[in-house]
Design a protein around this motif. Sequence first.
Motif, mmCIF file in Angstrom:
data_model
loop_
_atom_site.group_PDB
_atom_site.id
_atom_site.type_symbol
_atom_site.label_atom_id
_atom_site.label_comp_id
_atom_site.label_asym_id
_atom_site.label_seq_id
_atom_site.Cartn_x
_atom_site.Cartn_y
_atom_site.Cartn_z
ATOM 1 N N PHE A 133 51.719 2.027 -42.471
ATOM 2 C CA PHE A 133 52.590 1.177 -43.298
ATOM 3 C C PHE A 133 53.776 0.694 -42.468
ATOM 4 O O PHE A 133 54.397 1.485 -41.743
ATOM 5 C CB PHE A 133 53.103 1.954 -44.515
ATOM 6 N N ALA A 134 54.114 -0.588 -42.642
ATOM 7 C CA ALA A 134 55.171 -1.177 -41.814
ATOM 8 C C ALA A 134 56.548 -0.618 -42.149
ATOM 9 O O ALA A 134 57.429 -0.575 -41.274
ATOM 10 C CB ALA A 134 55.167 -2.697 -41.999
ATOM 11 N N ASP A 135 56.743 -0.168 -43.404
ATOM 12 C CA ASP A 135 58.116 0.220 -43.751
ATOM 13 C C ASP A 135 58.402 1.704 -43.547
ATOM 14 O O ASP A 135 59.314 2.258 -44.143
ATOM 15 C CB ASP A 135 58.483 -0.239 -45.170
ATOM 16 N N GLY A 136 57.626 2.366 -42.712
ATOM 17 C CA GLY A 136 57.990 3.679 -42.202
ATOM 18 C C GLY A 136 57.695 4.845 -43.116
ATOM 19 O O GLY A 136 57.096 4.682 -44.175
ATOM 20 N N PRO A 137 58.114 6.035 -42.681
ATOM 21 C CA PRO A 137 57.763 7.266 -43.380
ATOM 22 C C PRO A 137 58.478 7.410 -44.708
ATOM 23 O O PRO A 137 59.570 6.893 -44.894
ATOM 24 C CB PRO A 137 58.202 8.377 -42.423
ATOM 25 N N LYS A 138 57.841 8.123 -45.628
ATOM 26 C CA LYS A 138 58.394 8.292 -46.971
ATOM 27 C C LYS A 138 58.419 9.748 -47.406
ATOM 28 O O LYS A 138 59.395 10.245 -47.903
ATOM 29 C CB LYS A 138 57.510 7.558 -47.986
ATOM 30 N N GLU A 139 57.267 10.413 -47.263
ATOM 31 C CA GLU A 139 57.072 11.704 -47.917
ATOM 32 C C GLU A 139 57.414 12.859 -46.991
ATOM 33 O O GLU A 139 57.724 12.677 -45.827
ATOM 34 C CB GLU A 139 55.619 11.815 -48.407
ATOM 35 N N LYS A 140 57.342 14.058 -47.503
ATOM 36 C CA LYS A 140 57.638 15.268 -46.734
ATOM 37 C C LYS A 140 56.336 15.917 -46.277
ATOM 38 O O LYS A 140 55.405 16.077 -47.059
ATOM 39 C CB LYS A 140 58.379 16.275 -47.623
ATOM 40 N N LEU A 141 56.304 16.276 -45.029
ATOM 41 C CA LEU A 141 55.167 17.029 -44.494
ATOM 42 C C LEU A 141 55.722 18.343 -43.981
ATOM 43 O O LEU A 141 56.265 18.390 -42.880
ATOM 44 C CB LEU A 141 54.507 16.270 -43.345
ATOM 45 N N ASP A 142 55.619 19.344 -44.804
ATOM 46 C CA ASP A 142 56.267 20.595 -44.464
ATOM 47 C C ASP A 142 55.474 21.323 -43.382
ATOM 48 O O ASP A 142 54.582 22.108 -43.684
ATOM 49 C CB ASP A 142 56.376 21.431 -45.746
ATOM 50 N N LYS A 143 55.769 20.995 -42.137
ATOM 51 C CA LYS A 143 55.101 21.630 -40.991
ATOM 52 C C LYS A 143 53.584 21.387 -40.958
ATOM 53 O O LYS A 143 52.834 22.201 -40.401
ATOM 54 C CB LYS A 143 55.385 23.133 -40.955
ATOM 55 N N SER A 144 53.119 20.313 -41.579
ATOM 56 C CA SER A 144 51.698 19.967 -41.426
ATOM 57 C C SER A 144 51.398 19.821 -39.945
ATOM 58 O O SER A 144 52.188 19.219 -39.204
ATOM 59 C CB SER A 144 51.389 18.627 -42.089
ATOM 60 N N GLN A 145 50.262 20.350 -39.537
ATOM 61 C CA GLN A 145 49.868 20.303 -38.124
ATOM 62 C C GLN A 145 48.956 19.089 -37.920
ATOM 63 O O GLN A 145 47.904 19.003 -38.556
ATOM 64 C CB GLN A 145 49.114 21.583 -37.754
#
Length: 203
Positions: A133-145
């Motif tokens: 997505f062009a408008d960048g990160p949104k959500e939380k990735l709690d230490k996803s590998q």
Amino acid sequence: MSYTYRYIPSDKENANTLLLLHGTGGNENDLLDIGRFIDPNANLLSLRGNEPENGMNRFFKRLAPGQFDEENLKYHVQDLYTFIADLAQEKKFDVNRIIPLGYSNGANLIAASLYSYANPYSAALLLHPMVPFADGPKEKLDKSQIFIAAGNNDPICAPEESQQLTKEIEEMGGEVNLHWETAGHSITSDELRAAKEWYERLK
Ligand code: MLT
């Protein structure tokens, strides 16, 4: 929307499920050997993209090469999520143990899922992905590998784009292992070996 798929259950208890998503023009058989190589004990669930383009299977629409139809991509992120949740109930695999592995167009749908839900997967393998997505990160990735295989001469996904994707996933809280190759957009045996070593270190 439904998917044509292959599901090969493991005979092990508490197995991970590798969710396999092919590249443009591929099908549900393409990544089975790679999935088996990465985790011989996993359930394998391999989907066929349901958004064909001139006879080639894809997972979402694009406006031009490298230019995604973001509305359609969002639709497929949600559709995939529902499909997988329903199938997990039917086949009795654990949704919390799904690890997606995608190549190119399939990797881009997985990347889009990482931007669209908080912590959708504890781990994911992206072979030659792009920024979804062009408008960048949104959500939380709690230490996803997250394992990313990129090519320093990939004509479809420029090295800067692999770096940008890495940066954005890290901004969301994911931990990225970015592996470089020199074989353009192709999957290489070296990157698969690196992916397997990384996978075996996951807790
Ligand atoms: C895409 O459309 O997802 C990317 O351009 C990669 C591909 O060619 O499939």
